[in-house]
Structures are given as structure tokens and as C-alpha cells.
Design a protein around this motif. Structure first.
Motif, PDB file in Angstrom:
ATOM      1  N   PRO A 191      77.953  30.345 -41.393  1.00 40.73           N
ATOM      2  CA  PRO A 191      77.794  31.778 -41.130  1.00 40.73           C
ATOM      3  C   PRO A 191      77.915  32.647 -42.387  1.00 40.73           C
ATOM      4  CG  PRO A 191      79.167  30.795 -39.451  1.00 40.73           C
ATOM      5  CD  PRO A 191      78.928  29.727 -40.497  1.00 40.73           C
ATOM      6  N   ASP A 192      78.687  32.199 -43.369  1.00 37.93           N
ATOM      7  CA  ASP A 192      78.856  32.972 -44.595  1.00 37.93           C
ATOM      8  C   ASP A 192      77.618  32.929 -45.489  1.00 37.93           C
ATOM      9  OD1 ASP A 192      81.372  33.715 -43.799  1.00 37.93           O
ATOM     10  OD2 ASP A 192      82.429  32.344 -45.138  1.00 37.93           O
ATOM     11  N   GLU A 193      76.598  32.184 -45.093  1.00 42.22           N
ATOM     12  CA  GLU A 193      75.348  32.111 -45.864  1.00 42.22           C
ATOM     13  C   GLU A 193      74.709  33.496 -46.031  1.00 42.22           C
ATOM     14  OE1 GLU A 193      72.396  30.281 -48.102  1.00 42.22           O
ATOM     15  OE2 GLU A 193      74.268  29.424 -47.375  1.00 42.22           O
ATOM     16  N   VAL A 194      75.017  34.398 -45.153  1.00 38.64           N
ATOM     17  CA  VAL A 194      74.451  35.746 -45.199  1.00 38.64           C
ATOM     18  C   VAL A 194      75.075  36.589 -46.314  1.00 38.64           C
ATOM     19  CG1 VAL A 194      76.039  36.861 -43.575  1.00 38.64           C
ATOM     20  CG2 VAL A 194      73.639  37.588 -43.670  1.00 38.64           C
ATOM     21  N   ILE A 195      76.226  36.182 -46.809  1.00 38.55           N
ATOM     22  CA  ILE A 195      76.913  36.934 -47.857  1.00 38.55           C
ATOM     23  C   ILE A 195      76.099  36.876 -49.140  1.00 38.55           C
ATOM     24  CG2 ILE A 195      78.975  37.027 -49.320  1.00 38.55           C
ATOM     25  CD1 ILE A 195      80.548  35.926 -46.887  1.00 38.55           C
ATOM     26  N   GLY A 196      75.891  38.030 -49.748  1.00 40.95           N
ATOM     27  CA  GLY A 196      75.155  38.094 -51.008  1.00 40.95           C
ATOM     28  C   GLY A 196      74.399  39.398 -51.146  1.00 40.95           C
ATOM     29  N   THR A 197      73.537  39.429 -52.154  1.00 44.25           N
ATOM     30  CA  THR A 197      72.726  40.609 -52.425  1.00 44.25           C
ATOM     31  C   THR A 197      71.294  40.318 -51.998  1.00 44.25           C
ATOM     32  OG1 THR A 197      74.149  41.199 -54.281  1.00 44.25           O
ATOM     33  CG2 THR A 197      71.981  42.226 -54.217  1.00 44.25           C
ATOM     34  N   TRP A 198      70.707  41.255 -51.287  1.00 47.92           N
ATOM     35  CA  TRP A 198      69.389  41.091 -50.675  1.00 47.92           C
ATOM     36  C   TRP A 198      68.486  42.257 -51.043  1.00 47.92           C
ATOM     37  CZ3 TRP A 198      68.570  36.707 -47.750  1.00 47.92           C
ATOM     38  CH2 TRP A 198      69.721  35.984 -47.405  1.00 47.92           C
ATOM     39  N   VAL A 199      67.209  41.972 -51.264  1.00 46.62           N
ATOM     40  CA  VAL A 199      66.224  43.016 -51.529  1.00 46.62           C
ATOM     41  C   VAL A 199      65.191  42.982 -50.405  1.00 46.62           C
ATOM     42  CG1 VAL A 199      64.743  41.584 -53.011  1.00 46.62           C
ATOM     43  CG2 VAL A 199      64.727  44.068 -53.270  1.00 46.62           C
ATOM     44  N   SER A 200      64.754  44.171 -49.988  1.00 45.88           N
ATOM     45  CA  SER A 200      63.798  44.262 -48.884  1.00 45.88           C
ATOM     46  C   SER A 200      62.424  43.774 -49.323  1.00 45.88           C
ATOM     47  CB  SER A 200      63.699  45.694 -48.375  1.00 45.88           C
ATOM     48  OG  SER A 200      63.157  46.525 -49.373  1.00 45.88           O
ATOM     49  N   GLU A 201      61.650  43.355 -48.338  1.00 45.00           N
ATOM     50  CA  GLU A 201      60.310  42.834 -48.585  1.00 45.00           C
ATOM     51  C   GLU A 201      59.457  43.842 -49.365  1.00 45.00           C
ATOM     52  OE1 GLU A 201      57.236  40.422 -45.845  1.00 45.00           O
ATOM     53  OE2 GLU A 201      57.789  42.395 -45.063  1.00 45.00           O
ATOM     54  N   GLY A 202      59.602  45.109 -49.079  1.00 47.41           N
ATOM     55  CA  GLY A 202      58.860  46.144 -49.783  1.00 47.41           C
ATOM     56  C   GLY A 202      59.457  46.522 -51.126  1.00 47.41           C
ATOM     57  N   GLN A 203      60.532  45.845 -51.522  1.00 47.59           N
ATOM     58  CA  GLN A 203      61.229  46.103 -52.789  1.00 47.59           C
ATOM     59  C   GLN A 203      61.735  47.545 -52.870  1.00 47.59           C
ATOM     60  OE1 GLN A 203      61.536  43.545 -55.370  1.00 47.59           O
ATOM     61  NE2 GLN A 203      60.822  42.293 -53.673  1.00 47.59           N
ATOM     62  N   ASP A 204      61.974  48.188 -51.714  1.00 48.07           N
ATOM     63  CA  ASP A 204      62.403  49.581 -51.728  1.00 48.07           C
ATOM     64  C   ASP A 204      63.886  49.772 -51.432  1.00 48.07           C
ATOM     65  OD1 ASP A 204      62.307  48.920 -49.059  1.00 48.07           O
ATOM     66  OD2 ASP A 204      61.179  50.677 -48.433  1.00 48.07           O
ATOM     67  N   SER A 205      64.591  48.688 -51.136  1.00 46.21           N
ATOM     68  CA  SER A 205      66.027  48.779 -50.870  1.00 46.21           C
ATOM     69  C   SER A 205      66.717  47.495 -51.305  1.00 46.21           C
ATOM     70  CB  SER A 205      66.302  48.993 -49.377  1.00 46.21           C
ATOM     71  OG  SER A 205      65.771  50.210 -48.936  1.00 46.21           O
ATOM     72  N   LYS A 206      67.959  47.633 -51.736  1.00 42.36           N
ATOM     73  CA  LYS A 206      68.784  46.479 -52.075  1.00 42.36           C
ATOM     74  C   LYS A 206      70.142  46.682 -51.423  1.00 42.36           C
ATOM     75  CE  LYS A 206      68.883  44.954 -56.372  1.00 42.36           C
ATOM     76  NZ  LYS A 206      69.277  44.806 -57.784  1.00 42.36           N
ATOM     77  N   MET A 207      70.638  45.631 -50.751  1.00 45.52           N
ATOM     78  CA  MET A 207      71.927  45.727 -50.075  1.00 45.52           C
ATOM     79  C   MET A 207      72.788  44.521 -50.410  1.00 45.52           C
ATOM     80  SD  MET A 207      71.338  44.687 -46.101  1.00 45.52           S
ATOM     81  CE  MET A 207      70.389  43.247 -45.613  1.00 45.52           C
ATOM     82  N   GLU A 208      74.070  44.719 -50.281  1.00 44.84           N
ATOM     83  CA  GLU A 208      75.032  43.624 -50.421  1.00 44.84           C
ATOM     84  C   GLU A 208      75.669  43.417 -49.054  1.00 44.84           C
ATOM     85  OE1 GLU A 208      79.138  42.459 -52.770  1.00 44.84           O
ATOM     86  OE2 GLU A 208      78.574  44.553 -52.578  1.00 44.84           O
ATOM     87  N   ILE A 209      75.642  42.170 -48.569  1.00 45.34           N
ATOM     88  CA  ILE A 209      76.324  41.839 -47.318  1.00 45.34           C
ATOM     89  C   ILE A 209      77.607  41.112 -47.677  1.00 45.34           C
ATOM     90  CG2 ILE A 209      76.213  40.531 -45.156  1.00 45.34           C
ATOM     91  CD1 ILE A 209      73.226  40.985 -45.100  1.00 45.34           C
ATOM     92  N   TYR A 210      78.691  41.500 -47.059  1.00 54.02           N
ATOM     93  CA  TYR A 210      79.999  40.910 -47.333  1.00 54.02           C
ATOM     94  C   TYR A 210      80.762  40.744 -46.025  1.00 54.02           C
ATOM     95  CZ  TYR A 210      81.230  45.824 -47.036  1.00 54.02           C
ATOM     96  OH  TYR A 210      81.378  47.119 -46.608  1.00 54.02           O
ATOM     97  N   LYS A 211      81.791  39.918 -46.096  1.00 52.63           N
ATOM     98  CA  LYS A 211      82.612  39.654 -44.912  1.00 52.63           C
ATOM     99  C   LYS A 211      83.717  40.694 -44.827  1.00 52.63           C
ATOM    100  CE  LYS A 211      84.172  35.777 -42.250  1.00 52.63           C
ATOM    101  NZ  LYS A 211      84.153  34.328 -42.175  1.00 52.63           N
ATOM    102  N   SER A 212      83.958  41.155 -43.609  1.00 51.50           N
ATOM    103  CA  SER A 212      85.010  42.118 -43.343  1.00 51.50           C
ATOM    104  C   SER A 212      85.747  41.648 -42.096  1.00 51.50           C
ATOM    105  CB  SER A 212      84.401  43.510 -43.123  1.00 51.50           C
ATOM    106  OG  SER A 212      85.408  44.447 -42.820  1.00 51.50           O
ATOM    107  N   GLY A 213      86.845  40.924 -42.281  1.00 50.56           N
ATOM    108  CA  GLY A 213      87.551  40.330 -41.153  1.00 50.56           C
ATOM    109  C   GLY A 213      86.726  39.212 -40.564  1.00 50.56           C
ATOM    110  N   ASN A 214      86.408  39.302 -39.264  1.00 53.70           N
ATOM    111  CA  ASN A 214      85.596  38.294 -38.581  1.00 53.70           C
ATOM    112  C   ASN A 214      84.128  38.686 -38.468  1.00 53.70           C
ATOM    113  OD1 ASN A 214      87.794  36.625 -38.131  1.00 53.70           O
ATOM    114  ND2 ASN A 214      88.357  37.721 -36.272  1.00 53.70           N
ATOM    115  N   THR A 215      83.755  39.790 -39.077  1.00 54.36           N
ATOM    116  CA  THR A 215      82.375  40.259 -39.012  1.00 54.36           C
ATOM    117  C   THR A 215      81.836  40.467 -40.422  1.00 54.36           C
ATOM    118  OG1 THR A 215      82.976  42.601 -38.899  1.00 54.36           O
ATOM    119  CG2 THR A 215      82.798  41.410 -36.799  1.00 54.36           C
TER     120      THR A 215
END
Length: 141
Positions: free
Chosen positions: A18-42
Motif C-alpha cells: 500500500p505504501d507504493e503510492v508514497i512519492g512525488t507524482w506529475v500529472s499526465e498533462g504535466q500541469d501539476s505535481k503532488m507529493e503523496i505521503y502517509k498520515s496515520g493509517n491513511t
């Protein structure tokens, strides 16, 4: 926007950590970049860049604020580094239960995510997932 079949395709990585989602991601259109991180159980995210390349006011220096937030106390917070995704949970091969804040509307909608090969496919929706919008993300880091 992508075809609705993007979410229906079987995921090659259905049995991932499940932690595979953690990291930095860029949108297909290259118009946004986000970081996903763990916060407790979510999992949550924060906006690192982009938002449709509309993070700054016309002067090019002043960060845009969350002006349409229904909570007056939050309207002065900058969009950059703000959490847009909260309560993302991993269940049955996909990430569900997510709340996605849409700052342009000042509204929170539901979302879910699933891996399709190496792409993270997010569906944002109100009511029924099949009627939602799809956005694809590719890992940067």
C-alpha cells in the motif's frame, strides 16, 4: 480527460505494498505535481507545483489563495503546499475513501485511485464513480 475504461482495466500491480503510492507524482498533462505521503493509517497529498500553471496572481510573484473555501478562516492560505487529497485508504487493490478538495469550486468531492501498470489513475466524482473525471499521474520520485 480519459476514457472510463481506464479504471476498469485490471491492475498489474493489484497486490502491491500500500505504501507504493508514497512519492512525488506529475500529472499526465504535466500541469501539476503532488507529493503523496502517509498520515496515520491513511494517505494525503500536497501540491508542489502546477495547479494548471495557475498558482500565481497576474504579477507572477504572489501565490494564489484558497479564496473559494467555504470556511472563511482558510481563505488566506496559499494553494502551493496545500493538501488537496485526504483520507485515502488502501482496500482491495485500490485506494478509496478519499476526499479531494477542488479549490476552484471551494468544494470537496470523492475520489479513488488505482495503479494501471506504472501509472496512478485517479477518478474524482460526486455520487457515482462512473460519472467522474479521470486524471493520470506518473511517478517522478
Amino acid at each position: 480527460m480519459s476514457h472510463t475504461s481506464d479504471m476498469a482495466q485490471p491492475s498489474i500491480l493489484a497486490k502491491i505494498n500500500p505504501d507504493e503510492v508514497i512519492g512525488t507524482w506529475v500529472s499526465e498533462g504535466q500541469d501539476s505535481k503532488m507529493e503523496i505521503y502517509k498520515s496515520g493509517n491513511t494517505y494525503c497529498d500536497r501540491l508542489l507545483a502546477g495547479w494548471g500553471n495557475k498558482l500565481y496572481e497576474k504579477d507572477g510573484k504572489t501565490l494564489k489563495k484558497d479564496t473559494k473555501n467555504p470556511d472563511n478562516k482558510l481563505r488566506n492560505r496559499p494553494l502551493l503546499n496545500m493538501e488537496f487529497i485526504t483520507d485515502l485508504r488502501y482496500e482491495g487493490g485500490e485506494y478509496t475513501g478519499c476526499n479531494l478538495y477542488v479549490a476552484q469550486l471551494g468544494r470537496t468531492v470523492s475520489c479513488k485511485m488505482k495503479f494501471n501498470q506504472r501509472t496512478l489513475v485517479m477518478r474524482a466524482y460526486v455520487g457515482f464513480p462512473l460519472l467522474g473525471m479521470i486524471k493520470k499521474w506518473t511517478r517522478v520520485i
